[in-house]
Design an enzyme around this catalytic site. Sequence first.
Site, PDB file in Angstrom:
ATOM      1  N   GLU A  36     -39.030  -6.081 -24.017  1.00 16.56           N
ATOM      2  CA  GLU A  36     -38.117  -7.002 -24.714  1.00 16.56           C
ATOM      3  C   GLU A  36     -38.897  -8.113 -25.416  1.00 16.56           C
ATOM      4  O   GLU A  36     -40.098  -8.311 -25.162  1.00 16.56           O
ATOM      5  CB  GLU A  36     -37.140  -7.616 -23.717  1.00 16.56           C
ATOM      6  CG  GLU A  36     -37.818  -8.441 -22.632  1.00 16.56           C
ATOM      7  CD  GLU A  36     -36.980  -9.615 -22.165  1.00 16.56           C
ATOM      8  OE1 GLU A  36     -36.577 -10.433 -23.025  1.00 16.56           O
ATOM      9  OE2 GLU A  36     -36.751  -9.713 -20.945  1.00 16.56           O
ATOM     10  N   LYS A  67     -32.454 -12.793 -12.674  1.00 11.34           N
ATOM     11  CA  LYS A  67     -33.061 -14.127 -12.730  1.00 11.34           C
ATOM     12  C   LYS A  67     -32.621 -14.949 -11.523  1.00 11.34           C
ATOM     13  O   LYS A  67     -31.498 -14.829 -11.047  1.00 11.34           O
ATOM     14  CB  LYS A  67     -32.617 -14.839 -14.006  1.00 11.34           C
ATOM     15  CG  LYS A  67     -33.277 -14.278 -15.239  1.00 11.34           C
ATOM     16  CD  LYS A  67     -32.597 -14.783 -16.470  1.00 11.34           C
ATOM     17  CE  LYS A  67     -31.150 -14.361 -16.440  1.00 11.34           C
ATOM     18  NZ  LYS A  67     -30.422 -14.773 -17.635  1.00 11.34           N
TER      19      LYS A  67
END
Length: 309
Positions: A30, A163
């Site tokens: 990414e 996360k």
Amino acid sequence: MPERDLPEFIHLSPEIRDALSTATPVVALESAVISHGLPHPTGLDTAAGLETEVRAHSAVPATIAVSEGRLLVGAGAGELARLTGPEAWKIAERDLPVAVAARATGGTTVSATIAIAQMAGIDVMSTGGIGGVHLGAEHTWDVSADLPALARHSIIVICAGAKAICDIAKTLEYLDTAGVTVAAFGTDRFPNFYAVDSGRAAPRRIDEPRDAAVILAAKRRLGQPGAVLVANPIPHESALSADLVREAVERAIAQAKDVHGGELTPALLNALSDITGGRTLRANLALLRANARLASLIAREAAQESLRG
Ligand code: PSU
Ligand code: MN
């Protein structure tokens, strides 16, 4: 999808085109981590380091990004450098059509990256942590677009969990409901990004890179859409303690209480690094590298498994 059917705004680098046509292992990476996830120029240096890591393990890196409305698979160093500019967008999957139309430049999040990777025919993608259900989502409804994207795109995604700013229990429930296959690598516990254990059991466990490739092949033969999410715990020597992470996250959320939408994740990651004297940043770099390495080993197996037959 055969390449000739790709829309004209998707551009594969010659190296990626060649790799895909010769069943050479490819790892998609990414680029939101360059534009928004890490401070400049650390993000750019890190992206280059991840490409080196993939090559060192006999796979070809395909960093995915958007440049003036062109969806690049295998973006070059010059194109990636533009992502550190102030005009770079953070591009999730829903933003792709707008980015094409507006000829925008930006970094792709996990959702946009796997959408493009799947169209290009890439079977493995590596990231740091996926977006998840945020803490307090029962009030804010902040659920990352990464989650429904994982339910739609057929690809193996390697991450260190969600996360640290996410509600892991709710994130795991969402993944269950959405039919995303989830397995931790080499552990029974679901990892927590900077910390090795989120306090939750992993839905499934695998111990060999080949397992991930075999599972994706089976998922496709069963006609199931969606991803195989491989949760790879941060290497022990780089891990932070669960208590340190929890306290830092509480303080970061308090600092960022007026930030919303796509800006929230980058703001929280920055705050965490400030609060911990850079320890979360160093941990983030270590887990990104470890994930790129495991992704390369899995891509080698996926290239051998007949995944698209
Ligand atoms: N995890 C990180 N750093 C990041 C991201 C995740 O440690 O920069 C990025 C990824 O690109 C992920 C995105 O797809 O954040 C999710 O953003 P949001 O929570 O706004 O959906
Ligand atoms: Mn969000």
